[in-house]
Design an enzyme around this catalytic site. Structure first.
Site, PDB file in Angstrom:
ATOM      1  N   ASP A   8       0.867  -1.173   0.000  1.00  0.00           N
ATOM      2  CA  ASP A   8       0.000   0.000   0.000  1.00  0.00           C
ATOM      3  C   ASP A   8       0.907   1.227   0.000  1.00  0.00           C
ATOM      4  O   ASP A   8       2.131   1.109  -0.150  1.00  0.00           O
ATOM      5  CB  ASP A   8      -0.963  -0.017   1.191  1.00  0.00           C
ATOM      6  CG  ASP A   8      -0.289   0.196   2.545  1.00  0.00           C
ATOM      7  OD1 ASP A   8       0.968   0.277   2.615  1.00  0.00           O
ATOM      8  OD2 ASP A   8      -1.008   0.278   3.553  1.00  0.00           O
ATOM      9  N   CYS A  65       3.314  -3.044   4.070  1.00  0.00           N
ATOM     10  CA  CYS A  65       2.511  -1.880   4.457  1.00  0.00           C
ATOM     11  C   CYS A  65       3.262  -1.209   5.607  1.00  0.00           C
ATOM     12  O   CYS A  65       4.408  -1.559   5.885  1.00  0.00           O
ATOM     13  CB  CYS A  65       1.069  -2.265   4.808  1.00  0.00           C
ATOM     14  SG  CYS A  65       0.813  -3.221   6.322  1.00  0.00           S
ATOM     15  N   THR A  67       2.959  -1.307   8.917  1.00  0.00           N
ATOM     16  CA  THR A  67       3.338  -2.224  10.000  1.00  0.00           C
ATOM     17  C   THR A  67       3.577  -3.644   9.514  1.00  0.00           C
ATOM     18  O   THR A  67       4.203  -4.439  10.211  1.00  0.00           O
ATOM     19  CB  THR A  67       2.235  -2.294  11.073  1.00  0.00           C
ATOM     20  OG1 THR A  67       1.058  -2.838  10.471  1.00  0.00           O
ATOM     21  CG2 THR A  67       1.952  -0.922  11.677  1.00  0.00           C
ATOM     22  N   HIS A  98      10.805 -23.927   9.004  1.00  0.00           N
ATOM     23  CA  HIS A  98       9.832 -24.613   9.851  1.00  0.00           C
ATOM     24  C   HIS A  98       8.417 -24.570   9.300  1.00  0.00           C
ATOM     25  O   HIS A  98       7.657 -25.520   9.509  1.00  0.00           O
ATOM     26  CB  HIS A  98       9.824 -24.015  11.258  1.00  0.00           C
ATOM     27  CG  HIS A  98      11.086 -24.262  12.011  1.00  0.00           C
ATOM     28  ND1 HIS A  98      11.190 -24.007  13.360  1.00  0.00           N
ATOM     29  CD2 HIS A  98      12.298 -24.719  11.625  1.00  0.00           C
ATOM     30  CE1 HIS A  98      12.415 -24.314  13.772  1.00  0.00           C
ATOM     31  NE2 HIS A  98      13.110 -24.738  12.726  1.00  0.00           N
ATOM     32  N   HIS A 134       8.224 -30.928  10.318  1.00  0.00           N
ATOM     33  CA  HIS A 134       7.755 -29.649   9.767  1.00  0.00           C
ATOM     34  C   HIS A 134       6.711 -29.879   8.684  1.00  0.00           C
ATOM     35  O   HIS A 134       5.718 -29.139   8.606  1.00  0.00           O
ATOM     36  CB  HIS A 134       8.934 -28.831   9.251  1.00  0.00           C
ATOM     37  CG  HIS A 134       9.915 -28.475  10.331  1.00  0.00           C
ATOM     38  ND1 HIS A 134       9.546 -27.849  11.502  1.00  0.00           N
ATOM     39  CD2 HIS A 134      11.246 -28.686  10.427  1.00  0.00           C
ATOM     40  CE1 HIS A 134      10.606 -27.683  12.267  1.00  0.00           C
ATOM     41  NE2 HIS A 134      11.656 -28.191  11.645  1.00  0.00           N
TER      42      HIS A 134
END
Length: 150
Positions: A8, A65, A67, A98, A134
């Site tokens: 964004d 973005c 955060t 993992h 995994h």
């Protein structure tokens, strides 16, 4: 390997730096937007990149973005996506080893450019080793996704 990119307005500048890195390394990419720093909505671009990864059009994806939280949530709504929000190289390596994460989310307002580029290099450069434990756990995540769609 082709990498799907999405961001964004808050992640636009960092995405441009990631593009420079990919070009220097000769890694193909597809840019699903946004294309400038005008205010926009991250779900549109995060899901476009995620759909490209889920369909096999691109092998991996990177979304950005401010955060990294919102765009990772949006990407993870696409079936088959395991998008990990990472703010350090150890998490980037471990999420590939993992979780076989196929998308990376970054917070442009959280990590600086140099660290972010190191995270990208680590994420793209780490293969999923396919250890049984995994694989079993990744399969359980996929089963949860199937179950929730019933």
């Amino acid at each position: 390997m082709s990498v799907a990119l999405g961001c964004d307005h808050g992640g636009y500048g960092l995405k441009q730096e990631i593009i420079k890195l990919l070009e220097r390394k000769g890694i193909e990419y597809k840019d699903f937007g946004c294309m400038d720093d005008s205010s926009c909505d991250y779900p549109e671009f995060g899901t476009a990149a995620a759909k490209a990864v889920a369909s096999g059009e691109c092998k991996k994806g990177i979304v950005v973005c401010t955060t990294g939280i919102g765009i990772s949530i949006a990407a993870n709504k696409v079936k088959g996506i395991r998008c990990a929000l990472c703010s350090d190289t150890v998490s980037a390596r471990l999420t590939r080893e993992h979780n076989d994460a196929n998308m990376l989310a970054l917070g442009a307002g959280i990590v600086g450019t140099n660290l972010a580029l190191g995270i990208v290099e680590t994420f793209l450069g780490t293969e999923f080793p396919g250890e049984e434990k995994h694989c079993r756990r990744v399969a359980k995540i996929a089963a949860l996704e199937e179950e929730s769609m019933k």
